[in-house]
Design a protein around this motif. Structure first.
Motif, PDB file in Angstrom:
ATOM      1  N   LYS A   1       0.829  -1.209   0.000  1.00  0.00           N
ATOM      2  CA  LYS A   1       0.000   0.000   0.000  1.00  0.00           C
ATOM      3  C   LYS A   1       0.868   1.264   0.000  1.00  0.00           C
ATOM      4  O   LYS A   1       0.464   2.311   0.504  1.00  0.00           O
ATOM      5  CB  LYS A   1      -0.901   0.002   1.247  1.00  0.00           C
TER       6      LYS A   1
ATOM      7  N   TYR B   1      -0.275   5.140   1.345  1.00  0.00           N
ATOM      8  CA  TYR B   1       0.212   5.726   2.592  1.00  0.00           C
ATOM      9  C   TYR B   1       1.479   6.568   2.435  1.00  0.00           C
ATOM     10  O   TYR B   1       1.868   7.276   3.361  1.00  0.00           O
ATOM     11  CB  TYR B   1       0.494   4.614   3.613  1.00  0.00           C
TER      12      TYR B   1
ATOM     13  N   ASP C   1      -0.115   8.636  12.454  1.00  0.00           N
ATOM     14  CA  ASP C   1      -0.707   8.141  11.209  1.00  0.00           C
ATOM     15  C   ASP C   1       0.128   7.012  10.602  1.00  0.00           C
ATOM     16  O   ASP C   1      -0.409   6.097   9.971  1.00  0.00           O
ATOM     17  CB  ASP C   1      -0.911   9.275  10.203  1.00  0.00           C
TER      18      ASP C   1
ATOM     19  N   ALA D   1      -1.330   3.212  10.179  1.00  0.00           N
ATOM     20  CA  ALA D   1      -1.334   2.547   8.870  1.00  0.00           C
ATOM     21  C   ALA D   1      -0.734   1.154   8.953  1.00  0.00           C
ATOM     22  O   ALA D   1      -1.272   0.185   8.390  1.00  0.00           O
ATOM     23  CB  ALA D   1      -0.572   3.397   7.856  1.00  0.00           C
TER      24      ALA D   1
ATOM     25  N   LYS E   1      -3.082  -1.164  10.913  1.00  0.00           N
ATOM     26  CA  LYS E   1      -4.247  -1.504  10.103  1.00  0.00           C
ATOM     27  C   LYS E   1      -3.906  -2.549   9.051  1.00  0.00           C
ATOM     28  O   LYS E   1      -4.634  -3.543   8.891  1.00  0.00           O
ATOM     29  CB  LYS E   1      -4.791  -0.245   9.431  1.00  0.00           C
ATOM     30  N   GLU E   2      -2.817  -2.358   8.332  1.00  0.00           N
ATOM     31  CA  GLU E   2      -2.491  -3.268   7.243  1.00  0.00           C
ATOM     32  C   GLU E   2      -2.175  -4.677   7.741  1.00  0.00           C
ATOM     33  O   GLU E   2      -2.566  -5.667   7.122  1.00  0.00           O
ATOM     34  CB  GLU E   2      -1.328  -2.724   6.408  1.00  0.00           C
TER      35      GLU E   2
ATOM     36  N   TYR F   1      -6.542   2.537  16.247  1.00  0.00           N
ATOM     37  CA  TYR F   1      -7.088   1.462  15.425  1.00  0.00           C
ATOM     38  C   TYR F   1      -7.805   0.425  16.287  1.00  0.00           C
ATOM     39  O   TYR F   1      -8.912  -0.024  15.957  1.00  0.00           O
ATOM     40  CB  TYR F   1      -5.993   0.796  14.602  1.00  0.00           C
TER      41      TYR F   1
END
Length: 284
Positions: A12, A16, A230, A234, A237-238, A276
């Motif tokens: 990603k 990101y 952030d 990220a 989350k991934e 998250y």
């Protein structure tokens, strides 16, 4: 493990604007110090060393509490693995007296763990012919008959343990059990009892036993509070939203679930990770 995390994050990269690279290091103490100094943004470290750093103990006794250290999420359990040649006659930790034993490299988690076990069993390092080298070098040394045994705190299956058990010299994985072990877990609650699946090493002398009792410590992904929320969000989350794919990237992750990843109490979570977890209802 680092490669598995980087692979998911880099998939990603365009979204990101984050690129992860992987670095092989000297172990947990090095990783924690490098995260704190900003040389690394993330590192994998054992729960016990993370606890000590955050509370200003052990290697951080003179530096004091490292309040910038933060947890991203928990990973697999790493087991204190005692590998010994059959000819050494080592069947338990008391038998290490007078033997050639690698306790682990300076700055490594396994050195801390082996010292904890020696202490609780009433042994001093001077009671052994102790070595302080990286455990990846131990497999060759035990096959060259230059070592009787070595400690390695690691997830299983592991290449070095497989190498050690596959040579000319017959090798086994030694049980770590007894009243001193119970005492250690009571004193240091980041240790927990578990089993090493010795059946993963078909050439081990005791592979037929299926599993061998030991103690384990959770591996963690750690970072610094200086790393932006952030970025941590990220990465969290991934990995967590691709948990099934993540688990396939390394055999040690096979039994991992989301509850394990948030069941960490040795140091605070980074705000980015916590955001998250709360969004997904994993932590209230």
């Amino acid at each position: 493990m680092g490669g598995a995390i980087a692979r998911l994050v880099n998939a990603k990269k365009a979204q990101y604007n984050i690129k992860a690279t992987v670095e092989s290091t000297g172990g947990s103490v090095y990783n924690i110090n490098s995260v704190l100094s900003g040389d690394l943004e993330f590192g994998i470290a054992q729960a016990d060393l993370t606890y000590q750093a955050y509370h200003g103990q052990g290697a951080w006794k003179d530096k004091g509490s490292q309040k910038k250290l933060a947890v991203v999420f928990g990973l697999h359990n790493e087991f204190v693995t005692l590998v010994a040649s059959v000819n050494s006659g080592i069947n338990g930790i008391p038998d290490l007296k007078g033997k050639r034993v690698n306790l682990g490299g300076v700055g490594s988690g396994q050195l801390e763990n082996s010292r904890d076990l020696l202490k609780v069993f009433g042994l001093k390092e001077s009671d052994l012919k102790a070595e302080y080298i990286k455990p990846v070098e131990s497999a060759g040394l035990i096959q060259d008959e230059r070592l009787d045994a070595f400690f390695y705190t690691v997830g299983h299956p592991n290449g070095s343990v497989s190498e050690a058990t596959s040579g000319r010299i017959k090798v086994k994985i030694v049980p770590i059990i007894g009243t001193p072990v119970e005492k250690l877990i009571k004193e240091l609650p980041y240790y927990s009892k578990g089993y090493i699946p010795v059946s993963l090493y078909p050439n081990a002398a005791n592979a037929k036993d299926g599993k061998v009792p030991s103690i384990g410590i959770q591996a963690l992904l750690v970072t610094s509070t200086d790393v932006p929320a952030d970025v941590v969000y990220a990465i969290t989350k991934e990995v967590m939203e691709n948990i099934q794919e993540f688990k396939k990237l390394h055999p040690a992750l096979g039994g991992l679930d989301l509850e394990d990843m948030v069941n960490v109490n040795v140091a605070p979570f980074h705000p980015g990770a916590l955001k998250y977890f709360k969004e997904k209802g994993l932590i209230k």
